[in-house]
Design a protein around this motif. Structure first.
Motif: not given
Length: 343
Positions: A15-32
């Motif tokens: 999730d830390h990696t995902v949040l480093s991208f400007k176009n992140y979303s909930f759907f990229h998260s580990q939980a989803w």
């Protein structure tokens, strides 16, 4: 660029990696990803392109292995949109690597749900609309940008003295699921299995990464929305209501209370979810909140034809009339057996 295919469920600090991208979303998260994998048995195969061990591009893909619909790669199943995460776009690597991997994995098709970078000669398979409300201006400014019909419906709901409840309880999940089943039947569609919502509760609601927001009228729950959040962005993911109480305008008050909550807590945006272009009423409802409309394009590659193809939207058709006539128990059974193959 170097390609790695990883399982985000087994990747530390995903999730830390995902949040480093400007176009992140909930759907990229580990939980989803975990919800999809646990609910339907899908195999996470997330494509990560790196330069000097730093992520530059990520495509989240689940492999569906179905004896009905075949072995497929989907980015991502049951997801409104899943735009690839990008620091640096490389179209050549992106399409080439995905297609080569799919061929080696004997995929029937590859589905990409939401792309902002595509060569002009690639046709989209389906087109939807998205709507996002920027929350930074604050509550008063946002309210001033609502359509008059939206403001009036909020006021009507307030006059009816509806109570709005933000909940993280399992009992609230059960109440919402009952409303969801009624709503899906009204739309002529089977509900998703309760196990899916159980996993949503376990990994999102119980972990305080979202809420079940319910509207109560004279001590009866008449409508509800499941809202999820990741980083500083929230999404109205699921909504349901009792049609008998439609004149209460409960959905307007629910959305208004959700907007105020996320503004108060410093969130930057609220996404209203995917909209079918053939449902103008839903589009107008979302625009009425002052949201920004944008296009969501899906792409589908057929490995037998070695080409991107068009696809027919299967949400609407003769099957809707049939499903509306079935009793709810049978519809639930169909949903339990069907959805893992659909994705």
């Amino acid at each position: 660029m170097k390609l790695q295919v990883v399982n985000p469920l087994e990747t530390a600090d995903w999730d830390h990696t995902v949040l480093s991208f400007k176009n992140y979303s909930f759907f990229h998260s580990q939980a989803w990803g975990r919800i999809l994998s646990e609910s339907y048995g899908y195999k996470p195969s997330y494509f990560c392109w790196t330069v000097n061990d730093l992520y530059h591009q990520i495509a989240a893909v689940m492999e569906i292995n179905s004896f009905i619909t075949g072995r497929r790669g989907v980015s991502l199943p049951f997801t409104d949109e899943c735009e690839p995460l990008v620091h640096q776009v490389s179209e050549n690597h992106f399409f080439k690597d995905l297609i080569e991997y799919g061929q080696l994995s004997s995929w029937k098709t590859l589905e990409l749900r939401g792309l902002t970078f595509t060569p002009e000669n690639i046709p989209s398979s389906e087109i939807y609309l998205g709507h996002t409300l920027t929350l930074n201006p604050g509550v008063e400014f946002l309210y001033s940008g609502f359509r008059n019909t939206t403001k009036n419906n909020i006021k009507k709901a307030l006059r009816k003295k509806l109570q709005i409840i933000f909940s993280n309880s399992y009992d609230s999940l059960k109440i919402f699921y009952r409303l969801n089943c009624l709503t899906r039947k009204r739309h002529g569609l089977p509900p998703q299995p309760f196990q899916f919502f159980h996993n949503l509760y376990k990994h999102i609601i119980h972990q305080e990464k979202g809420f079940i927001v319910l509207a109560s009228y004279k001590e009866k729950i008449v409508a509800g929305i499941i809202v999820v959040h990741f980083g500083r962005r929230a999404i109205l993911k699921y909504n349901a209501s009792d049609y008998v109480y439609k004149n209460l305008n409960a959905n307007y008050l629910l959305v208004w209370e959700i907007i105020q909550h996320y503004v108060k807590n410093g969130f930057e945006s609220l996404n209203f979810g995917r909209t079918n272009i053939h449902v103008p009423g839903l589009k107008e409802f979302k625009i009425g909140w002052g949201s920004k409309e944008y296009m969501i394009k899906y792409y589908k590659y057929n490995f037998r034809d070695k080409a991107f193809i068009s696809a027919q939207n299967k949400e609407f058709g003769f099957h809707n009339a049939i499903f509306r006539k079935l009793n709810l128990s049978l519809l639930k059974w169909i949903g339990e057996k069907l959805y893992k193959h659909v994705g």
